[in-house]
Motif scaffolding. Structure first.
Motif, mmCIF file in Angstrom:
data_model
loop_
_atom_site.group_PDB
_atom_site.id
_atom_site.type_symbol
_atom_site.label_atom_id
_atom_site.label_comp_id
_atom_site.label_asym_id
_atom_site.label_seq_id
_atom_site.Cartn_x
_atom_site.Cartn_y
_atom_site.Cartn_z
ATOM 1 N N LEU A 1 0.890 -1.151 0.000
ATOM 2 C CA LEU A 1 0.000 0.000 0.000
ATOM 3 C C LEU A 1 0.933 1.206 0.000
ATOM 4 O O LEU A 1 1.856 1.249 0.810
ATOM 5 C CB LEU A 1 -0.857 0.033 1.269
ATOM 6 C CG LEU A 1 -1.666 -1.219 1.584
ATOM 7 C CD1 LEU A 1 -2.167 -1.153 3.016
ATOM 8 C CD2 LEU A 1 -2.830 -1.300 0.617
ATOM 9 N N GLU B 1 1.551 5.250 0.385
ATOM 10 C CA GLU B 1 1.009 6.547 0.784
ATOM 11 C C GLU B 1 2.108 7.571 0.641
ATOM 12 O O GLU B 1 3.147 7.415 1.271
ATOM 13 C CB GLU B 1 0.537 6.494 2.247
ATOM 14 C CG GLU B 1 -0.800 5.858 2.421
ATOM 15 C CD GLU B 1 -1.176 5.728 3.883
ATOM 16 O OE1 GLU B 1 -0.660 6.516 4.693
ATOM 17 O OE2 GLU B 1 -1.963 4.847 4.206
ATOM 18 N N LEU C 1 7.072 7.423 -3.814
ATOM 19 C CA LEU C 1 7.716 6.680 -2.740
ATOM 20 C C LEU C 1 8.922 5.903 -3.211
ATOM 21 O O LEU C 1 9.972 5.910 -2.578
ATOM 22 C CB LEU C 1 6.719 5.725 -2.106
ATOM 23 C CG LEU C 1 6.026 6.380 -0.940
ATOM 24 C CD1 LEU C 1 4.818 5.615 -0.558
ATOM 25 C CD2 LEU C 1 6.987 6.482 0.227
ATOM 26 N N GLU D 1 3.167 10.531 6.565
ATOM 27 C CA GLU D 1 2.960 11.842 5.951
ATOM 28 C C GLU D 1 1.481 12.215 5.892
ATOM 29 O O GLU D 1 1.111 13.375 6.045
ATOM 30 C CB GLU D 1 3.546 11.831 4.544
ATOM 31 C CG GLU D 1 4.102 13.160 4.135
ATOM 32 C CD GLU D 1 4.871 13.030 2.847
ATOM 33 O OE1 GLU D 1 5.993 13.551 2.804
ATOM 34 O OE2 GLU D 1 4.380 12.409 1.893
ATOM 35 N N LEU D 2 0.612 11.213 5.704
ATOM 36 C CA LEU D 2 -0.812 11.513 5.577
ATOM 37 C C LEU D 2 -1.552 11.285 6.890
ATOM 38 O O LEU D 2 -2.751 11.022 6.904
ATOM 39 C CB LEU D 2 -1.427 10.644 4.472
ATOM 40 C CG LEU D 2 -0.797 10.830 3.092
ATOM 41 C CD1 LEU D 2 -1.495 9.964 2.068
ATOM 42 C CD2 LEU D 2 -0.838 12.277 2.664
ATOM 43 N N VAL E 1 -0.123 6.517 11.702
ATOM 44 C CA VAL E 1 -0.581 5.159 11.463
ATOM 45 C C VAL E 1 -0.246 4.286 12.664
ATOM 46 O O VAL E 1 0.748 4.499 13.347
ATOM 47 C CB VAL E 1 0.059 4.534 10.202
ATOM 48 C CG1 VAL E 1 -0.481 5.190 8.953
ATOM 49 C CG2 VAL E 1 1.576 4.621 10.247
ATOM 50 N N PRO F 1 1.436 -5.171 3.720
ATOM 51 C CA PRO F 1 2.646 -4.439 3.343
ATOM 52 C C PRO F 1 2.327 -2.978 3.044
ATOM 53 O O PRO F 1 1.370 -2.685 2.338
ATOM 54 C CB PRO F 1 3.107 -5.159 2.078
ATOM 55 C CG PRO F 1 2.534 -6.508 2.164
ATOM 56 C CD PRO F 1 1.251 -6.374 2.922
ATOM 57 N N LEU F 2 3.120 -2.098 3.615
ATOM 58 C CA LEU F 2 2.864 -0.660 3.466
ATOM 59 C C LEU F 2 4.193 0.054 3.294
ATOM 60 O O LEU F 2 5.195 -0.322 3.904
ATOM 61 C CB LEU F 2 2.147 -0.150 4.721
ATOM 62 C CG LEU F 2 2.057 1.365 4.923
ATOM 63 C CD1 LEU F 2 1.042 1.969 3.975
ATOM 64 C CD2 LEU F 2 1.690 1.705 6.361
ATOM 65 N N LEU F 3 4.188 1.043 2.454
ATOM 66 C CA LEU F 3 5.386 1.845 2.263
ATOM 67 C C LEU F 3 4.952 3.299 2.316
ATOM 68 O O LEU F 3 4.069 3.704 1.564
ATOM 69 C CB LEU F 3 6.011 1.526 0.900
ATOM 70 C CG LEU F 3 7.462 1.896 0.669
ATOM 71 C CD1 LEU F 3 8.358 1.179 1.649
ATOM 72 C CD2 LEU F 3 7.859 1.542 -0.741
ATOM 73 N N THR F 4 5.535 4.077 3.213
ATOM 74 C CA THR F 4 5.119 5.462 3.304
ATOM 75 C C THR F 4 6.249 6.329 3.822
ATOM 76 O O THR F 4 7.204 5.830 4.401
ATOM 77 C CB THR F 4 3.870 5.621 4.198
ATOM 78 O OG1 THR F 4 3.461 6.979 4.188
ATOM 79 C CG2 THR F 4 4.149 5.196 5.619
ATOM 80 N N ARG F 5 6.120 7.613 3.593
ATOM 81 C CA ARG F 5 7.116 8.553 4.117
ATOM 82 C C ARG F 5 6.687 9.033 5.490
ATOM 83 O O ARG F 5 5.497 9.111 5.782
ATOM 84 C CB ARG F 5 7.239 9.745 3.180
ATOM 85 C CG ARG F 5 8.372 9.597 2.194
ATOM 86 C CD ARG F 5 8.811 10.929 1.622
ATOM 87 N NE ARG F 5 7.701 11.675 1.071
ATOM 88 C CZ ARG F 5 7.506 11.833 -0.248
ATOM 89 N NH1 ARG F 5 8.321 11.300 -1.101
ATOM 90 N NH2 ARG F 5 6.489 12.545 -0.686
ATOM 91 N N ILE G 1 11.482 6.990 6.129
ATOM 92 C CA ILE G 1 10.633 6.063 5.383
ATOM 93 C C ILE G 1 10.183 4.960 6.322
ATOM 94 O O ILE G 1 10.952 4.510 7.166
ATOM 95 C CB ILE G 1 11.412 5.450 4.197
ATOM 96 C CG1 ILE G 1 11.872 6.550 3.236
ATOM 97 C CG2 ILE G 1 10.557 4.438 3.452
ATOM 98 C CD1 ILE G 1 12.947 6.106 2.297
ATOM 99 N N GLU H 1 8.634 1.120 6.273
ATOM 100 C CA GLU H 1 8.280 -0.062 5.491
ATOM 101 C C GLU H 1 7.632 -1.070 6.419
ATOM 102 O O GLU H 1 8.161 -1.363 7.478
ATOM 103 C CB GLU H 1 9.515 -0.700 4.849
ATOM 104 C CG GLU H 1 9.137 -1.759 3.824
ATOM 105 C CD GLU H 1 10.068 -2.963 3.809
ATOM 106 O OE1 GLU H 1 11.069 -2.958 4.530
ATOM 107 O OE2 GLU H 1 9.758 -3.916 3.086
#
Lengths: 287, 139
Positions: A207, A209, A215, B28-29, B32, B40-44, B68, B70
């Motif tokens: 996912l 974001e 990203l 960033e949003l 979490v 699975p998640l990827l975010t800043r 980051i 992960e």
């Protein structure tokens, strides 16, 4: 006695040189310890980001980022990590020899190259042999910081994004142990993930974001940066240990020269005493 | 109770490694919360606190200046930034490295300084907030 006096002043000058090399050795030893600590501290990040990249390469991403896609090679970019100062044995020379070999291979294959250089020695190398240097950064000191490197890295990654270069290499010295440092030219982009990572489930994707492309861009940019940072930190550790070894050898050599000179001096002194004695005895006998 | 492996690393060292029953991170949003077997998640990350709830229920907080995140079902990795980062700051650094290659001497770096100061300010504000929160929870 003229000979003896000359030898004495020579001994004195070699002793002074020895003092300097010994001091440099001591300094290099203490700096090396700190550099090694920094090197081990930087390792977890490099390992973890490599693991993330390996995971990424297994994911079924909807887009393929240019940093991960192989393309025909017409131009390459090389980031050269060298030291700022000399007197560190063959460290830079060995690296440049390795680099020259790669440069020759590229030239034979008709591939053009451009360079980003870190360290004064690399700069003077390219000044001597010629080559297109697009970015340079030197005098990082013993505690290199990531933001000092970002500029030079960005010049090359931007060139890669724009398609001006098709591959990015990193030419640097790997620290094996205090006695051994291995120069090498390694490929950074496109990314080649490690093979030895745990296999994850088939057919999945992250996912993202905010968005996948943004990203991937960030992650891969950080990946390149961490690789370069690791190389720079290793280079500092290599520099200090190479300097330590070189200065130890120099100190030992100076010791040997002093011993030889001391022997010659003693002989000359003895000879002059004998000569004087013979003269006195000869003079007394003549009276 | 199910746990998830958590690694927090920055370029200048490992910050935390262990098992957790829950991890909160300032994405960033929005913040979490990650429990074991998360998708699975990827975010800043934004500058802020990463909170790790251990299997014994004790919560630890770590400040990250962005980075980051992960997430894998069995594993959470926080790649924290140490350098002060801003997009235009990178840009300015790049032009500066180019310029150095051309003329090999540099004194003026005001545009870098401005961008850096802005990013520094943002981090400092987040750090201050983090510290006041910690203070409150200990009182």
């Amino acid at each position: 006695m003229a000979g003896a006096k000359e030898i004495r002043s020579k001994i004195k000058s070699v002793k002074n040189t020895q003092k300097i090399t010994r001091a440099m050795e001591k300094v290099a030893i203490s700096k090396m310890r700190r550099a090694q600590v920094r090197m081990t501290e930087a390792r977890p990040y490099a390992e973890k980001i490599r693991r993330t990249i390996a995971h990424l390469s297994q994911a079924n991403t909807e887009i393929t980022h240019p940093f991960m896609a192989d393309r025909p090679v017409k131009r390459v970019g090389v980031l050269v990590v060298s030291t700022d100062r000399g007197l560190c044995g063959g460290l830079n020379t060995n690296l440049f020899r390795q680099l020259t070999r790669s440069i020759r291979e590229w030239r034979d294959a008709g591939v053009e190259a451009e360079y980003a250089v870190i360290g004064n020695k690399g700069l003077s190398f390219f000044r001597r042999v010629g080559g297109k240097v697009v970015a340079q950064n030197s005098n990082l000191g013993d505690k290199p910081h990531l933001d000092q490197l970002l500029g030079a890295i960005k010049v090359l990654t931007d060139a890669y994004r724009e398609g001006r270069i098709d591959r990015l290499y990193l030419a640097s010295t790997q620290f094996i142990n205090t006695m051994t440092q291995r120069p090498g030219v390694r490929q950074v982009l496109p990314v080649q993930p490690d093979a030895g990572v745990q296999k994850l489930a088939d057919n999945w994707d992250y996912l993202y974001e905010p968005s996948a492309s943004e990203l991937l861009d960030t992650v891969l940019q950080r990946y390149v940066e961490s690789q370069v940072y690791q190389a720079v930190v290793e280079n500092v550790a290599s520099e200090q240990s190479a300097r330590m070894v070189a200065m130890k050898a120099a100190t030992d050599n100076a010791g040997k020269i002093i011993n030889g000179l001391q022997l010659a001096y003693n002989k000359a002194r003895q000879a002059s005493i004998t000569k004087e004695l013979a003269e006195i005895v000869g003079g007394a006998a003549a009276v | 109770m199910a746990t998830i492996e958590i690694d927090i690393v920055s370029a200048e060292g490992q910050i935390h490694h262990g098992q957790a029953s829950m991890v909160f991170a300032p994405a960033e949003l929005g913040e979490v919360g990650i429990s074991p077997r998360h998708a699975p998640l990827l975010t800043r990350l934004k500058p802020g606190a990463v909170r790790v709830k251990g299997s014994d229920g004790v919560e630890q907080a770590f400040f990250v200046g962005g980075g980051i995140l992960e997430v894998q079902p069995h594993l959470v990795t926080v790649l924290a930034d140490t350098a002060i980062r801003a997009k235009d700051c990178d840009e300015a650094l790049a032009t500066e490295a180019k310029r150095r290659a051309e003329e090999k001497l540099s004194n003026a770096k005001s545009d870098v300084d401005l961008a850096k100061a802005q990013a520094e300010l943002m981090q400092a504000a987040a750090l201050a907030e983090f510290l006041t929160k910690i203070k409150k929870s200990t009182h």
